[in-house]
Design a protein around this motif. Structure first.
Motif, PDB file in Angstrom:
ATOM      1  N   LEU A 274     -26.490 -17.987 -17.135  1.00  0.00           N
ATOM      2  CA  LEU A 274     -25.176 -18.064 -16.502  1.00  0.00           C
ATOM      3  C   LEU A 274     -25.302 -18.545 -15.062  1.00  0.00           C
ATOM      4  CD1 LEU A 274     -22.171 -17.506 -16.552  1.00  0.00           C
ATOM      5  CD2 LEU A 274     -22.652 -15.144 -15.970  1.00  0.00           C
ATOM      6  N   LEU A 275     -26.248 -17.972 -14.345  1.00  0.00           N
ATOM      7  CA  LEU A 275     -26.443 -18.378 -12.946  1.00  0.00           C
ATOM      8  C   LEU A 275     -26.820 -19.850 -12.869  1.00  0.00           C
ATOM      9  CD1 LEU A 275     -28.256 -15.335 -11.328  1.00  0.00           C
ATOM     10  CD2 LEU A 275     -25.979 -16.230 -10.844  1.00  0.00           C
ATOM     11  N   ALA A 276     -27.743 -20.270 -13.764  1.00  0.00           N
ATOM     12  CA  ALA A 276     -28.172 -21.665 -13.765  1.00  0.00           C
ATOM     13  C   ALA A 276     -26.985 -22.583 -14.053  1.00  0.00           C
ATOM     14  CB  ALA A 276     -29.271 -21.866 -14.812  1.00  0.00           C
ATOM     15  N   SER A 277     -26.123 -22.192 -15.044  1.00  0.00           N
ATOM     16  CA  SER A 277     -24.973 -23.044 -15.368  1.00  0.00           C
ATOM     17  C   SER A 277     -24.037 -23.143 -14.172  1.00  0.00           C
ATOM     18  CB  SER A 277     -24.182 -22.504 -16.557  1.00  0.00           C
ATOM     19  OG  SER A 277     -24.962 -21.694 -17.352  1.00  0.00           O
ATOM     20  N   LEU A 278     -23.831 -22.025 -13.489  1.00  0.00           N
ATOM     21  CA  LEU A 278     -22.912 -22.042 -12.345  1.00  0.00           C
ATOM     22  C   LEU A 278     -23.423 -22.960 -11.237  1.00  0.00           C
ATOM     23  CD1 LEU A 278     -21.732 -18.353 -12.032  1.00  0.00           C
ATOM     24  CD2 LEU A 278     -20.393 -20.364 -12.661  1.00  0.00           C
ATOM     25  N   ILE A 279     -24.726 -22.887 -10.978  1.00  0.00           N
ATOM     26  CA  ILE A 279     -25.296 -23.757  -9.945  1.00  0.00           C
ATOM     27  C   ILE A 279     -25.158 -25.218 -10.364  1.00  0.00           C
ATOM     28  CG2 ILE A 279     -27.451 -24.394  -8.784  1.00  0.00           C
ATOM     29  CD1 ILE A 279     -28.206 -21.375  -9.024  1.00  0.00           C
ATOM     30  N   ALA A 280     -25.441 -25.485 -11.653  1.00  0.00           N
ATOM     31  CA  ALA A 280     -25.308 -26.853 -12.152  1.00  0.00           C
ATOM     32  C   ALA A 280     -23.872 -27.333 -12.001  1.00  0.00           C
ATOM     33  CB  ALA A 280     -25.751 -26.915 -13.609  1.00  0.00           C
ATOM     34  N   LEU A 281     -22.909 -26.452 -12.324  1.00  0.00           N
ATOM     35  CA  LEU A 281     -21.497 -26.823 -12.207  1.00  0.00           C
ATOM     36  C   LEU A 281     -21.141 -27.150 -10.766  1.00  0.00           C
ATOM     37  CD1 LEU A 281     -19.619 -24.292 -14.492  1.00  0.00           C
ATOM     38  CD2 LEU A 281     -19.695 -26.761 -14.716  1.00  0.00           C
ATOM     39  N   ALA A 282     -21.587 -26.277  -9.851  1.00  0.00           N
ATOM     40  CA  ALA A 282     -21.255 -26.478  -8.444  1.00  0.00           C
ATOM     41  C   ALA A 282     -21.825 -27.796  -7.945  1.00  0.00           C
ATOM     42  CB  ALA A 282     -21.777 -25.310  -7.612  1.00  0.00           C
ATOM     43  N   LEU A 283     -23.041 -28.118  -8.392  1.00  0.00           N
ATOM     44  CA  LEU A 283     -23.689 -29.340  -7.905  1.00  0.00           C
ATOM     45  C   LEU A 283     -23.024 -30.587  -8.482  1.00  0.00           C
ATOM     46  CD1 LEU A 283     -27.463 -28.335  -8.005  1.00  0.00           C
ATOM     47  CD2 LEU A 283     -25.963 -28.577  -6.023  1.00  0.00           C
ATOM     48  N   SER A 284     -22.561 -30.493  -9.752  1.00  0.00           N
ATOM     49  CA  SER A 284     -22.011 -31.694 -10.390  1.00  0.00           C
ATOM     50  C   SER A 284     -20.500 -31.786 -10.222  1.00  0.00           C
ATOM     51  CB  SER A 284     -22.372 -31.701 -11.872  1.00  0.00           C
ATOM     52  OG  SER A 284     -21.831 -30.551 -12.479  1.00  0.00           O
ATOM     53  N   ALA A 285     -19.899 -30.854  -9.477  1.00  0.00           N
ATOM     54  CA  ALA A 285     -18.432 -30.824  -9.381  1.00  0.00           C
ATOM     55  C   ALA A 285     -17.877 -32.140  -8.858  1.00  0.00           C
ATOM     56  CB  ALA A 285     -17.997 -29.670  -8.484  1.00  0.00           C
ATOM     57  N   GLY A 286     -18.516 -32.702  -7.833  1.00  0.00           N
ATOM     58  CA  GLY A 286     -18.026 -33.948  -7.253  1.00  0.00           C
ATOM     59  C   GLY A 286     -18.014 -35.075  -8.269  1.00  0.00           C
ATOM     60  N   ALA A 287     -19.124 -35.207  -8.994  1.00  0.00           N
ATOM     61  CA  ALA A 287     -19.231 -36.268  -9.990  1.00  0.00           C
ATOM     62  C   ALA A 287     -18.189 -36.089 -11.080  1.00  0.00           C
ATOM     63  CB  ALA A 287     -20.634 -36.276 -10.591  1.00  0.00           C
ATOM     64  N   MET A 288     -17.972 -34.822 -11.514  1.00  0.00           N
ATOM     65  CA  MET A 288     -16.998 -34.575 -12.583  1.00  0.00           C
ATOM     66  C   MET A 288     -15.577 -34.868 -12.096  1.00  0.00           C
ATOM     67  SD  MET A 288     -18.235 -31.368 -14.876  1.00  0.00           S
ATOM     68  CE  MET A 288     -18.430 -30.184 -13.587  1.00  0.00           C
ATOM     69  N   SER A 289     -15.272 -34.472 -10.857  1.00  0.00           N
ATOM     70  CA  SER A 289     -13.936 -34.753 -10.331  1.00  0.00           C
ATOM     71  C   SER A 289     -13.679 -36.247 -10.289  1.00  0.00           C
ATOM     72  CB  SER A 289     -13.785 -34.184  -8.918  1.00  0.00           C
ATOM     73  OG  SER A 289     -14.023 -32.812  -8.928  1.00  0.00           O
TER      74      SER A 289
ATOM     75  N   PHE B 242     -14.009 -25.880  -9.921  1.00  0.00           N
ATOM     76  CA  PHE B 242     -14.887 -26.930  -9.419  1.00  0.00           C
ATOM     77  C   PHE B 242     -14.285 -28.321  -9.578  1.00  0.00           C
ATOM     78  CE2 PHE B 242     -17.970 -23.545 -10.616  1.00  0.00           C
ATOM     79  CZ  PHE B 242     -18.371 -23.246  -9.329  1.00  0.00           C
ATOM     80  N   VAL B 243     -13.742 -28.624 -10.756  1.00  0.00           N
ATOM     81  CA  VAL B 243     -13.276 -29.993 -11.013  1.00  0.00           C
ATOM     82  C   VAL B 243     -11.866 -30.198 -10.469  1.00  0.00           C
ATOM     83  CG1 VAL B 243     -12.839 -31.704 -12.780  1.00  0.00           C
ATOM     84  CG2 VAL B 243     -14.765 -30.144 -13.023  1.00  0.00           C
ATOM     85  N   VAL B 244     -10.958 -29.254 -10.762  1.00  0.00           N
ATOM     86  CA  VAL B 244      -9.560 -29.310 -10.340  1.00  0.00           C
ATOM     87  C   VAL B 244      -8.906 -30.650 -10.685  1.00  0.00           C
ATOM     88  CG1 VAL B 244      -7.933 -28.780  -8.512  1.00  0.00           C
ATOM     89  CG2 VAL B 244     -10.242 -27.867  -8.376  1.00  0.00           C
ATOM     90  N   PRO B 245      -8.557 -30.851 -11.960  1.00  0.00           N
ATOM     91  CA  PRO B 245      -7.881 -32.104 -12.327  1.00  0.00           C
ATOM     92  C   PRO B 245      -6.562 -32.250 -11.577  1.00  0.00           C
ATOM     93  CG  PRO B 245      -7.805 -30.530 -14.133  1.00  0.00           C
ATOM     94  CD  PRO B 245      -8.719 -29.955 -13.108  1.00  0.00           C
ATOM     95  N   PRO B 246      -6.180 -33.499 -11.268  1.00  0.00           N
ATOM     96  CA  PRO B 246      -4.967 -33.710 -10.471  1.00  0.00           C
ATOM     97  C   PRO B 246      -3.699 -33.362 -11.237  1.00  0.00           C
ATOM     98  CG  PRO B 246      -5.801 -35.789 -11.306  1.00  0.00           C
ATOM     99  CD  PRO B 246      -6.819 -34.751 -11.683  1.00  0.00           C
ATOM    100  N   ALA B 247      -2.605 -33.147 -10.503  1.00  0.00           N
ATOM    101  CA  ALA B 247      -1.303 -32.937 -11.131  1.00  0.00           C
ATOM    102  C   ALA B 247      -0.950 -34.183 -11.940  1.00  0.00           C
ATOM    103  CB  ALA B 247      -0.246 -32.665 -10.071  1.00  0.00           C
ATOM    104  N   LEU B 248      -0.165 -34.006 -12.994  1.00  0.00           N
ATOM    105  CA  LEU B 248       0.184 -35.132 -13.853  1.00  0.00           C
ATOM    106  C   LEU B 248       1.021 -36.157 -13.101  1.00  0.00           C
ATOM    107  CD1 LEU B 248       1.156 -33.471 -17.249  1.00  0.00           C
ATOM    108  CD2 LEU B 248      -0.955 -34.647 -16.670  1.00  0.00           C
ATOM    109  N   GLY B 249       0.746 -37.421 -13.334  1.00  0.00           N
ATOM    110  CA  GLY B 249       1.592 -38.488 -12.827  1.00  0.00           C
ATOM    111  C   GLY B 249       2.386 -39.068 -13.976  1.00  0.00           C
ATOM    112  N   ALA B 250       2.911 -40.261 -13.787  1.00  0.00           N
ATOM    113  CA  ALA B 250       3.745 -40.856 -14.828  1.00  0.00           C
ATOM    114  C   ALA B 250       2.949 -41.091 -16.100  1.00  0.00           C
ATOM    115  CB  ALA B 250       4.318 -42.176 -14.345  1.00  0.00           C
ATOM    116  N   HIS B 251       1.638 -41.319 -15.955  1.00  0.00           N
ATOM    117  CA  HIS B 251       0.812 -41.574 -17.132  1.00  0.00           C
ATOM    118  C   HIS B 251       0.655 -40.300 -17.955  1.00  0.00           C
ATOM    119  CE1 HIS B 251      -2.360 -43.532 -19.468  1.00  0.00           C
ATOM    120  NE2 HIS B 251      -2.924 -42.343 -19.472  1.00  0.00           N
TER     121      HIS B 251
END
Lengths: 316, 238
Positions: free
Chosen positions: A4-19, B90-99
């Protein structure tokens, strides 16, 4: 724990890429937002549900419940259906509550009837329906009547054909019978939340994927076909997995359809959809869910169609 | 899945709800009215998790009961709770737009005419786009007729027109719908000059007679002034 700890760290590190990935892929972004919408919306109702189910575990034994219910099975099921009006909320909360109330024979049927009627006929949902369909009180009446008949019918069907061995998920029993009420309450609420919420994740994911995968223009082509419209709206209720407090507004906006298919949408949605089936599989077991879901779908669709034909008519 | 991991996941779901509330990102997914319920849910979840953790620490036998009854079937499913934790925190997807929003009008097909409350006084009062669409379709007092109003939304470019839209949610993002009004009149060229999804504040008059079934109840606004604005923090209308 280490995983669980490892997954959380991985998530935190990859958050930017996923966003960034979500921002670049419009469909992925929509699916992610819809998933979060369904989950976050359901969360408070689920918590309310597991608090009630914890209280039931701590204070209401199966024997006591059986004593409260009327002797005659049909009357007991009917009472449970009407009693559903007393739990204002949407459908996510009623699954864990029904699981706690579930028992042998009559009390099992009554619990299932309660599970189906609570999200559909409670005052909040009926008021929302009245607001969504101004000047059409027949819609509110038809929704209430059709949902209640569906719930009672399913309870009676369970009395006649239901088998307790389909319910494979067992509730944990406290280790020591002298456990304090507080311990019983927290253990039951904790167990029910983990169980129901992890299946809610599955259901919300299914709803999000379908939302992106099913093109929205499909139901614009159904205006003239009543039977096709009824079937499609019933299926839409299953795949969209909307909260029962919101579905009336969505139904009201589908202006290209007559009232009857929209009523079917309102009756089927709170009784059976992808997230509910996932949660029922989690709380009751898969053999139960694969029988109960389709049966509810058929009963709800047929009952809503008949009630709709009588109360709101087949045409516009 | 050990009880410790389960309790930690329970705690994390509660904490991620707190994070959403503090950062305001819950507004991407649900309507503001859910706020007190989300706070209550977070408090209950955190309390449940803390109570379980404390109890397990006290009972040294916690290691023995690791299997956790009721979780023998597919215990790994509890791990799925990481998905909402990851998405909301962590990811926080954006609010929906027209799409990806169902392109239906907010108005009903034969809207029952009723009297809407009068518009606020002033030269050009601000009216939300869904309210404008409803008033144009169903207001028996014709409150929009001849009145200058101000609306805010994002641009939607169509081959033959430019619309101003707003995503409307009722409960959560799953029921999002698009409310829009068509732009015309003297200043429409300026609005049409902006790219898709530009946020604009537009002043003009809406002709309720343009809200008919043939236009899918999308009313037309004669625009007299267009101002470009920043994307608001909360992009939904309710």
């Amino acid at each position: 724990m280490e995983v669980l700890l490892a997954s959380l760290i991985a998530l935190a590190l990859s958050a930017g890429a996923m966003s960034a990935f979500v921002a670049d892929n419009a469909d992925v972004g929509v699916a992610a937002t819809v998933f979060c919408g369904v989950f976050v919306q359901a969360l408070p109702f689920l918590v309310l549900g597991v608090v009630v189910s914890g209280l039931i575990a701590a204070f209401v034994s199966a024997d006591r419940l059986a004593r409260w219910l009327p002797r005659r099975p049909a009357v007991a099921v009917a009472v449970a259906g009407v009693g559903g009006a007393a739990l204002p909320g949407c459908e996510c909360g009623s699954v864990p509550v029904a699981r706690r109330l579930f028992g042998e024979g009559v009390s099992g049927a009554a619990a299932l009837t309660f599970m189906l009627s609570a999200p559909a006929i409670n005052p909040v949902v009926l008021v929302a329906t009245a607001v969504a369909f101004p000047g059409q009180p027949a819609m509110v009446l038809a929704r209430c009547v059709a949902s209640l008949i569906t719930a009672v019918t399913m309870g009676l069907l369970w009395l006649r054909w239901g088998r307790t061995e389909w319910v494979t998920k067992r509730l944990p029993t406290p280790h020591d019978t002298d456990a304090s009420r507080w311990t019983v309450f927290t253990e039951a609420a904790r167990h029910d939340f983990l169980q129901a919420a992890s299946y809610l994740v599955l259901g919300a994911a299914a709803a999000a994927v379908l939302r992106v995968a099913v093109p929205p223009w499909i139901f614009q082509h159904l205006a003239g076909h009543l039977v096709l419209g009824v079937l499609t709206m019933a299926l839409f209720a299953v795949v969209l997995a909307l909260c029962s407090e919101a579905d009336a507004f969505v139904a009201a906006s589908l202006t290209m359809l007559p009232l009857l298919p929209r009523l079917v949408f309102l009756v089927v949605g709170p009784a059976v959809d992808v997230k509910l089936s996932a949660m029922q599989a989690g709380m009751f077991g898969r053999p139960f869910a694969i029988r109960f879901g389709p049966a509810t779908f058929v009963v709800a669709t047929v009952v809503a169609t008949i009630v709709g034909l009588v109360l709101v008519g087949g045409g516009r | 899945v050990s009880r410790g991991t389960q309790n930690t996941l329970l705690l994390l779901v509660g904490l991620s709800t707190v994070m959403m509330v503090i950062k305001g990102t819950y507004l991407h997914f649900v309507r503001p009215a859910l706020l007190p319920w989300l706070i209550a849910a977070a408090v209950v979840l955190i309390a449940l998790a803390v109570a379980s953790i404390v109890r397990d620490l006290r009972q040294q036998s916690a290691e023995d009961s690791d299997s956790g009854e009721g979780h023998r079937h597919r215990p790994w499913l509890v791990w799925l709770l990481l998905v909402p934790i990851a998405l909301t925190t962590f990811v926080v997807p954006p609010a929906l737009g027209a799409h990806g929003v169902t392109p239906t009008a907010v108005a009903t097909s034969e809207p029952a005419r009723r009297a809407f409350p009068p518009l606020p006084s002033g030269r050009a009062p601000t009216v939300s786009i869904p309210d404008t669409v409803m008033r144009a379709a169903a207001d028996s007092t014709n409150s929009l007729g001849g009145r200058l109003i101000t609306v805010t939304g994002f641009t939607l470019k169509y081959p033959d027109s430019t619309d101003l839209g707003r995503v409307v949610i009722i409960c959560c993002a799953a029921d999002a719908q698009l409310a829009r009004i068509r732009l015309s009149g003297p200043a429409v060229a300026e609005a049409a000059g902006y790219p898709e999804d530009t946020w604009l504040q537009v002043e003009g008059t809406v002709d309720p007679k343009t809200s008919v079934a043939a236009t899918n109840f999308v009313p037309t606004m004669a625009v007299s002034r267009v101002t470009r604005i920043d994307k608001p923090a909360n992009t939904y209308a309710y």
